[in-house]
Design a protein around this motif. Structure first.
Motif, PDB file in Angstrom:
ATOM      1  N   ILE A 410       0.840  -1.206   0.000  1.00 14.84           N
ATOM      2  CA  ILE A 410       0.000   0.000   0.000  1.00 14.84           C
ATOM      3  C   ILE A 410       0.870   1.248   0.000  1.00 14.84           C
ATOM      4  N   GLU A 411       1.963   1.203   0.744  1.00 15.11           N
ATOM      5  CA  GLU A 411       2.788   2.408   0.877  1.00 15.11           C
ATOM      6  C   GLU A 411       3.912   2.488  -0.143  1.00 15.11           C
ATOM      7  N   ARG A 412       3.963   1.506  -1.021  1.00 11.78           N
ATOM      8  CA  ARG A 412       5.032   1.474  -2.033  1.00 11.78           C
ATOM      9  C   ARG A 412       4.960   2.744  -2.889  1.00 11.78           C
ATOM     10  N   HIS A 413       6.112   3.335  -3.103  1.00  9.57           N
ATOM     11  CA  HIS A 413       6.133   4.516  -3.981  1.00  9.57           C
ATOM     12  C   HIS A 413       5.753   4.110  -5.399  1.00  9.57           C
ATOM     13  N   PRO A 414       5.180   5.032  -6.171  1.00  6.01           N
ATOM     14  CA  PRO A 414       4.889   4.697  -7.572  1.00  6.01           C
ATOM     15  C   PRO A 414       6.174   4.229  -8.268  1.00  6.01           C
ATOM     16  N   PHE A 415       6.023   3.226  -9.098  1.00  3.60           N
ATOM     17  CA  PHE A 415       7.180   2.674  -9.806  1.00  3.60           C
ATOM     18  C   PHE A 415       6.773   2.494 -11.257  1.00  3.60           C
ATOM     19  N   PRO A 416       7.529   3.044 -12.190  1.00  2.85           N
ATOM     20  CA  PRO A 416       7.082   3.004 -13.587  1.00  2.85           C
ATOM     21  C   PRO A 416       7.086   1.593 -14.176  1.00  2.85           C
ATOM     22  N   ALA A 439      22.148   0.411  -5.423  1.00  2.94           N
ATOM     23  CA  ALA A 439      22.065   1.817  -5.025  1.00  2.94           C
ATOM     24  C   ALA A 439      20.647   2.149  -4.553  1.00  2.94           C
ATOM     25  N   ASP A 440      19.671   1.707  -5.313  1.00  2.00           N
ATOM     26  CA  ASP A 440      18.264   1.975  -4.992  1.00  2.00           C
ATOM     27  C   ASP A 440      17.905   1.388  -3.620  1.00  2.00           C
ATOM     28  N   SER A 441      18.429   0.222  -3.357  1.00  2.00           N
ATOM     29  CA  SER A 441      18.124  -0.428  -2.087  1.00  2.00           C
ATOM     30  C   SER A 441      18.713   0.375  -0.912  1.00  2.00           C
ATOM     31  N   ILE A 442      19.925   0.898  -1.092  1.00  2.00           N
ATOM     32  CA  ILE A 442      20.552   1.709  -0.032  1.00  2.00           C
ATOM     33  C   ILE A 442      19.771   3.013   0.170  1.00  2.00           C
ATOM     34  N   ILE A 443      19.385   3.638  -0.924  1.00  2.00           N
ATOM     35  CA  ILE A 443      18.648   4.907  -0.835  1.00  2.00           C
ATOM     36  C   ILE A 443      17.351   4.718  -0.044  1.00  2.00           C
ATOM     37  N   LEU A 447      16.258   6.293   3.680  1.00  2.00           N
ATOM     38  CA  LEU A 447      15.039   7.101   3.873  1.00  2.00           C
ATOM     39  C   LEU A 447      14.148   6.476   4.935  1.00  2.00           C
ATOM     40  N   ASN A 448      14.066   5.147   4.923  1.00  5.37           N
ATOM     41  CA  ASN A 448      13.279   4.448   5.941  1.00  5.37           C
ATOM     42  C   ASN A 448      13.855   4.668   7.322  1.00  5.37           C
ATOM     43  N   LYS A 449      15.172   4.549   7.425  1.00  4.44           N
ATOM     44  CA  LYS A 449      15.818   4.726   8.736  1.00  4.44           C
ATOM     45  C   LYS A 449      15.603   6.139   9.261  1.00  4.44           C
ATOM     46  N   ALA A 450      15.582   7.103   8.353  1.00  5.68           N
ATOM     47  CA  ALA A 450      15.389   8.497   8.781  1.00  5.68           C
ATOM     48  C   ALA A 450      13.907   8.805   9.012  1.00  5.68           C
ATOM     49  N   ASN A 454       7.812   7.779   3.919  1.00  7.64           N
ATOM     50  CA  ASN A 454       6.409   8.083   3.618  1.00  7.64           C
ATOM     51  C   ASN A 454       6.123   9.569   3.479  1.00  7.64           C
ATOM     52  N   SER A 455       7.126  10.407   3.740  1.00  7.18           N
ATOM     53  CA  SER A 455       6.846  11.844   3.574  1.00  7.18           C
ATOM     54  C   SER A 455       7.292  12.348   2.196  1.00  7.18           C
ATOM     55  N   VAL A 456       7.878  11.477   1.398  1.00  7.57           N
ATOM     56  CA  VAL A 456       8.167  11.887   0.012  1.00  7.57           C
ATOM     57  C   VAL A 456       7.307  11.052  -0.934  1.00  7.57           C
ATOM     58  N   TRP A 457       7.036  11.618  -2.088  1.00  8.28           N
ATOM     59  CA  TRP A 457       6.215  10.913  -3.098  1.00  8.28           C
ATOM     60  C   TRP A 457       7.023   9.772  -3.716  1.00  8.28           C
ATOM     61  N   GLN A 458       8.268  10.079  -4.056  1.00  8.10           N
ATOM     62  CA  GLN A 458       9.159   9.061  -4.608  1.00  8.10           C
ATOM     63  C   GLN A 458      10.593   9.388  -4.238  1.00  8.10           C
ATOM     64  N   VAL A 459      11.398   8.350  -4.063  1.00 10.69           N
ATOM     65  CA  VAL A 459      12.841   8.563  -3.905  1.00 10.69           C
ATOM     66  C   VAL A 459      13.531   7.426  -4.646  1.00 10.69           C
ATOM     67  N   PHE A 460      14.524   7.766  -5.440  1.00 11.47           N
ATOM     68  CA  PHE A 460      15.190   6.720  -6.229  1.00 11.47           C
ATOM     69  C   PHE A 460      16.512   7.231  -6.783  1.00 11.47           C
ATOM     70  N   GLY A 461      17.261   6.326  -7.378  1.00 10.10           N
ATOM     71  CA  GLY A 461      18.517   6.702  -8.014  1.00 10.10           C
ATOM     72  C   GLY A 461      18.391   6.629  -9.521  1.00 10.10           C
ATOM     73  N   VAL A 462      19.165   7.438 -10.199  1.00  7.91           N
ATOM     74  CA  VAL A 462      19.230   7.379 -11.665  1.00  7.91           C
ATOM     75  C   VAL A 462      20.703   7.194 -12.007  1.00  7.91           C
ATOM     76  N   LEU A 463      20.991   6.135 -12.760  1.00  7.68           N
ATOM     77  CA  LEU A 463      22.391   5.854 -13.079  1.00  7.68           C
ATOM     78  C   LEU A 463      22.764   6.463 -14.429  1.00  7.68           C
TER      79      LEU A 463
END
Ligand code: XMP
Length: 537
Positions: A410-416, A439-443, A447-450, A454-463
């Motif tokens: 339910i809380e999963r960020h949108p993923f294309p 990288a995505d897993s660390i990011i 965010l979870n640890k901090a 859930n306060s951002v719409w999406q967070v991810f890495g772009v290589l």
């Protein structure tokens, strides 16, 4: 497509029947907020739909709404081709609320006057209301409203009186109590208008008398019995993506038709770390919903060999997806029905109310070719089951909660749909996918640890495929940079870059460079949408 399929699609027989619910319709004159008005009305537990301004009185009578809201719009009521509505709607004895353009149109159609104002009013304005007016009942006499207009009402139609003003606008709200016709120059649906939801509540519940029966509990109950009646004992195929829409649909359909539901998950090889495994475990082991797992990783990655252009990438992935889907569904078929998690915004976007009245062309300009499992072509040889085609995303989330869909889904960020493939700029290779997945897993972990996930719409890495020079342990490195993208947004249509604390950024950067071989630089994307988009491709 055979004829019966065609009829089914055209007549929308797959829709869940909404006749049980009191409704308020929003007549759309092209405002960016029409959909938002409908969402706000639904938050009051009253069903609401957006309909085209071309809808006739006869059609409205069939819908039998308890109230009508005329939306705002970008035009002036006096412009050539300015959209108008059937004048008979004011004689239906159904309460009407005109918002901005809607109020000006109502004024003009009923014999009042609208003129181009000397002062445009844009942004916040203090509203002085008549607290005795039914629309403003029980509200304080002054509060902030949000305005966005050039034209103003200067003469009222007969039977109307002024119920609110601002410093620049004498007729900021008008009403004809006897005929239950109301107009507001400001936008009650936007959050910047204080008491906006109270004003809508006064209209929908007190003035229209709508019964607040639109609840997700009742929707689940109704849709289960209707899906059962629709598909009887036939088999239904559902393509799972791991996202909230298709997952919730799987839960709902499993409840409705049990073993007659077959779920298929096509692994393109572009999911995040451990996602395919987790999806299978969740569905099969935890919830005993069988999933046909199709490993198509090899096929997808080789189809992208040498491809750099983002649109070409998206098209190839979309095309391959359909091919795999067709081949594999034949193997485990036959199926009579295809279930799709189509949502209401997709339905509204393809409706004719988005057609520019001047040119006859669709207003939306295609920026990216979206691909997702809900976007399978309609000419596949199946009848459709689309119980969510009248729902907004937040409503699907409520259903998910009620059906005990796991929180992480339910809380999963949108993923294309094309996944990590469009987060690798340049050619997609196994090696780059491995780097990005780590990288995505660390990011996400940081965010979870901090406590910020859930306060951002999406967070991810772009290589990025380029390389730059660095130094690690006295040695020169020549590796890829990773872009950190974190955005806040309400609906993905516009977005702002997230102001993540420096400490969190630092932690992410340090971990990425230390723990992921192949990355020696981290940059933070500080552009909003527009002018950028959320994804880089
Ligand atoms: P953009 O990059 O256009 O993205 O600002 C807006 C939102 O849509 C998501 N997105 C997709 N979702 N299939 C999807 O289901 C796609 O092909 C796709 N492309 C972008 C994106 O992650 C963001 O939430």
């Amino acid at each position: 497509m055979n004829t019966s399929n065609q009829q089914l699609l055209q007549t929308n027989k797959t829709d869940i029947n909404m006749d049980f619910y009191d409704s308020v319709i929003v007549i759309d004159f092209g405002s960016q907020y029409s959909e938002l008005i409908a969402r706000r009305v639904r938050e009051l537990n009253v069903y609401s739909e957006v309909v085209s301004y071309r809808t006739t009185t006869e059609q409205i009578k069939k819908i039998a709404p308890k109230g009508i809201i005329l939306s705002g719009g970008p035009n002036s009521v006096y412009a050539d081709f300015a959209p108008s509505c059937d004048p008979e709607i004011f004689n239906l004895e159904i309460p009407v609320l005109g918002v901005c353009y809607g109020m000006q149109l109502m004024t003009k159609m009923l014999g009042g006057k609208v003129v181009q104002a000397n002062k445009h009013e844009y942004g916040k304005s203090i509203l002085e209301i008549n607290p005795k007016d039914k629309l403003f009942l029980d509200l304080e006499s002054k509060f902030t409203s949000w305005m966005s207009h050039g034209d103003s009402v200067t003469e009222l139609p007969s039977g109307f009186s002024i119920s609110a003003k601002t410093m620049n606008t004498t007729c900021a709200a008008i009403s004809n109590r006897e005929k239950k016709l109301y107009g507001v120059q400001f936008h009650p649906e936007v959050i910047h208008t204080m008491n906006g939801q109270e004003i809508l509540r006064n209209f929908v519940i007190s003035i229209c008398g709508a019964n607040p029966s639109w609840t997700m509990d009742k929707f689940i109950e109704d849709s289960i019995s209707q899906v059962r009646a629709q598909v009887e004992n036939k088999r239904v195929l559902l393509a799972l993506s791991g996202g909230v829409d298709s997952s919730t649909l799987a839960f709902l359909l499993h409840k409705a038709i049990g073993e007659n539901l077959a779920c298929m998950f096509i692994d393109q090889g572009f999911m995040r770390k451990s996602e395919p495994e987790r999806l299978l475990t969740t569905f099969q082991n935890e919830f005993h919903i069988k999933v046909h797992y199709i490993n198509a990783k090899e096929r997808f990655i080789s189809s992208l060999k040498g491809i750099i252009d983002p649109e070409e990438k998206r098209k190839i992935i979309g095309r391959e997806f359909i091919r795999v889907f067709e081949e594999e569904s034949k193997k485990i078929g036959p199926f009579d029905y295809l279930a799709q998690g189509t949502l209401y915004p997709d339905v509204i976007e393809s409706a004719d109310s988005n057609v520019d009245p001047k040119t006859g062309e669709r207003v939306a300009v295609k920026i990216k070719s979206h691909h997702n499992v809900g976007g399978l072509p309609k000419d596949l040889q199946f009848k459709l089951v689309e119980p969510f085609r009248k729902l907004f995303k937040d409503e699907v989330r409520k259903i998910a909660k009620q059906l005990s869909v796991p929180k992480r889904i339910i809380e999963r960020h949108p993923f294309p749909g094309p996944g990590l493939a469009i987060r690798i700029i340049g050619e997609v290779t196994e090696e780059k996918l491995k780097i990005l997945r780590e990288a995505d897993s660390i990011i996400r972990d940081e965010l979870n640890k901090a406590g910020l996930y859930n306060s951002v719409w999406q967070v991810f890495g772009v290589l990025l495929s380029i390389q730059s020079v660095g130094v690690m342990g006295d040695k020169r490195t020549y590796s890829h940079p990773i872009v950190l993208r974190a955005v806040t947004s309400e609906d993905g249509m516009t977005a702002d870059w997230a102001k993540l604390p420096y400490e969190v950024l630092e932690k992410i950067s340090t971990r990425l460079v230390n723990e992921v071989t192949g990355i020696n630089r981290v940059v933070y994307d500080i552009t909003s949408k527009p002018p950028s988009t959320i994804e880089w491709e």
